[in-house]
Design an enzyme around this catalytic site. Structure first.
Site, short mmCIF file in Angstrom:
data_model
loop_
_atom_site.label_atom_id
_atom_site.label_comp_id
_atom_site.label_asym_id
_atom_site.label_seq_id
_atom_site.Cartn_x
_atom_site.Cartn_y
_atom_site.Cartn_z
N GLU A 36 0.83 -1.21 0.00
CA GLU A 36 0.00 0.00 0.00
C GLU A 36 0.86 1.26 0.00
OE1 GLU A 36 -3.23 0.49 -0.33
OE2 GLU A 36 -3.55 -1.66 -0.60
N CYS A 191 -12.10 3.00 -15.25
CA CYS A 191 -12.43 4.41 -14.98
C CYS A 191 -11.14 5.22 -14.86
CB CYS A 191 -13.27 4.52 -13.72
SG CYS A 191 -14.07 6.13 -13.48
N CYS A 198 -15.82 3.62 -20.58
CA CYS A 198 -17.17 3.67 -19.99
C CYS A 198 -18.07 2.55 -20.52
CB CYS A 198 -17.81 5.03 -20.25
SG CYS A 198 -16.97 6.40 -19.40
N CYS A 201 -17.82 -0.45 -18.35
CA CYS A 201 -17.92 -0.23 -16.91
C CYS A 201 -19.18 -0.87 -16.33
CB CYS A 201 -17.92 1.27 -16.61
SG CYS A 201 -18.00 1.63 -14.83
N CYS A 207 -24.09 5.76 -13.22
CA CYS A 207 -23.07 6.81 -13.17
C CYS A 207 -23.65 8.13 -13.70
CB CYS A 207 -21.86 6.40 -14.01
SG CYS A 207 -20.55 7.65 -14.06
#
Length: 354
Positions: A36, A191, A198, A201, A207
């Site tokens: 991370e 995205c 899109c 997606c 959205c």
């Protein structure tokens, strides 16, 4: 799972998400935490080889705690944002000294560790411990800003708080480990910042940015401010044995704690460099041989670097100390070096491409 956002996202993840990243194997809190921190400001494909090398050298928090800082910085060299590496080791020592070598499964305690903020702590809780915790890294901000058409730059407190509310709202009680990976994957793979896919997606139907044909407007851009331009000489001082002098940079600031080339005021002309080196370091040097200059961009300014090579002809001061070392190039390359300095020492012709 009542939330359609999470349900559709997880269905997409099961078929298209990334399930075999190195930190998914032997998923300890330590390995998740290191991944991370590396992934902050850095893409997955870049991180993978660094993560593998880092784990081989520092397989657990105890090994990281006991390692020399130079060794840690050397394994970080090229990832950038070097404060992350120093903070990583500082946090590791806190885990060993204050938590008995075990990462706490608690948001507040994780956030108390150096270099860990709210989203990183939540990612460790979700990925390592399977606990419900909402994350909000750059990819997630972009997904949520578009899905909910949240106006404004996420660096603004008002916008950030709104995004956190949405992040909390959509994080499910089950499969939270998969969900946090899924929403990061969606932001990175579908995205994306530019040219988002899109049509592929899974969240398209809900959205708002897509519905209003305004995807490019979200998230809002950071107000632009021209970056200042700075210039410096970087001198490659070489003695009769072929060794070069490196200086350790201050612990804070740009390239903090790394080894780099000595710098001189850009006001000096090339002809004045030998005298400048004598004044600064006590060395008698030959005339300067200029190497192709290049520009390196930091987050808040551009630095124009003009390298120059000088042979040290006589000196009473050639000796190592805490902030200076004389090393052959192969030895120098084992230290923590900023990426452009490493390139300059290994292949100076390539610096023009930086």
């Amino acid at each position: 799972m009542s939330d359609r956002f999470a349900r559709d996202l997880l269905a997409w993840y099961d078929e298209h998400g990334r399930h075999d990243l190195p930190w998914h194997h032997n998923r300890t809190p330590y390995r998740v935490w290191v991944s991370e921190i590396m992934l902050q400001q850095t893409q997955v494909t870049t991180v993978i080889p660094y993560f593998r090398a880092f784990m081989q050298r520092f397989p657990d928090v105890q090994a990281l705690t006991e390692a020399p800082e130079d060794d840690v910085l050397s394994h970080w060299s090229g990832l950038g944002y070097y404060a992350r590496a120093r903070n990583l080791q500082k946090a590791a020592r806190t885990v060993v000294n204050d938590f008995g070598g075990e990462f706490p499964a608690d948001q507040e305690k994780l956030e108390s560790l150096t270099g860990i903020g709210r989203s990183t702590a939540a990612a460790v809780l979700a990925q390592a411990f399977g606990k419900r915790a909402a994350i909000l890294d750059g990819n997630v901000k972009r997904v949520l800003a578009r899905y909910h058409a949240v106006p404004g730059w996420p660096g603004q407190t008002r916008v950030l708080n709104t995004l956190w509310e949405h992040a909390e709202q959509h994080t499910p009680d089950t499969r939270v480990r998969d969900y946090t990976q899924a929403i990061m994957d969606l932001g990175a793979m579908v995205c994306s910042r530019s040219r988002p896919a899109c049509e592929s997606c899974p969240l398209q139907s809900g959205c708002l940015a897509y519905r209003n044909s305004e995807v490019s407007l979200y998230p809002g851009s950071k107000p632009k401010k021209a970056k200042p331009e700075k210039t410096t000489w970087m001198v490659i001082l070489e003695d009769s044995d072929g060794r070069i002098m490196l200086e350790r940079r201050p612990p804070s600031g740009i390239w903090g704690g790394l080894w780099s080339l000595p710098e001189l005021d850009p006001a000096f002309s090339p002809d004045e460099l030998p005298e400048a080196c004598e004044q600064a370091f006590g060395f008698d040097c030959s005339d300067a041989e200029l190497i192709g200059g290049f520009r390196h961009t930091f987050s808040h300014y551009h630095l124009h670097i003009q390298p120059a090579r000088l042979s040290v002809t006589a000196s009473s001061n050639i000796a190592d100390n805490d902030s200076q070392r004389w090393l052959h190039r192969d030895q120098a390359l084992t230290l923590g070096l900023p990426a452009p300095i490493r390139t300059l020492l290994t292949n100076p012709e390539q610096t023009a491409l930086l």
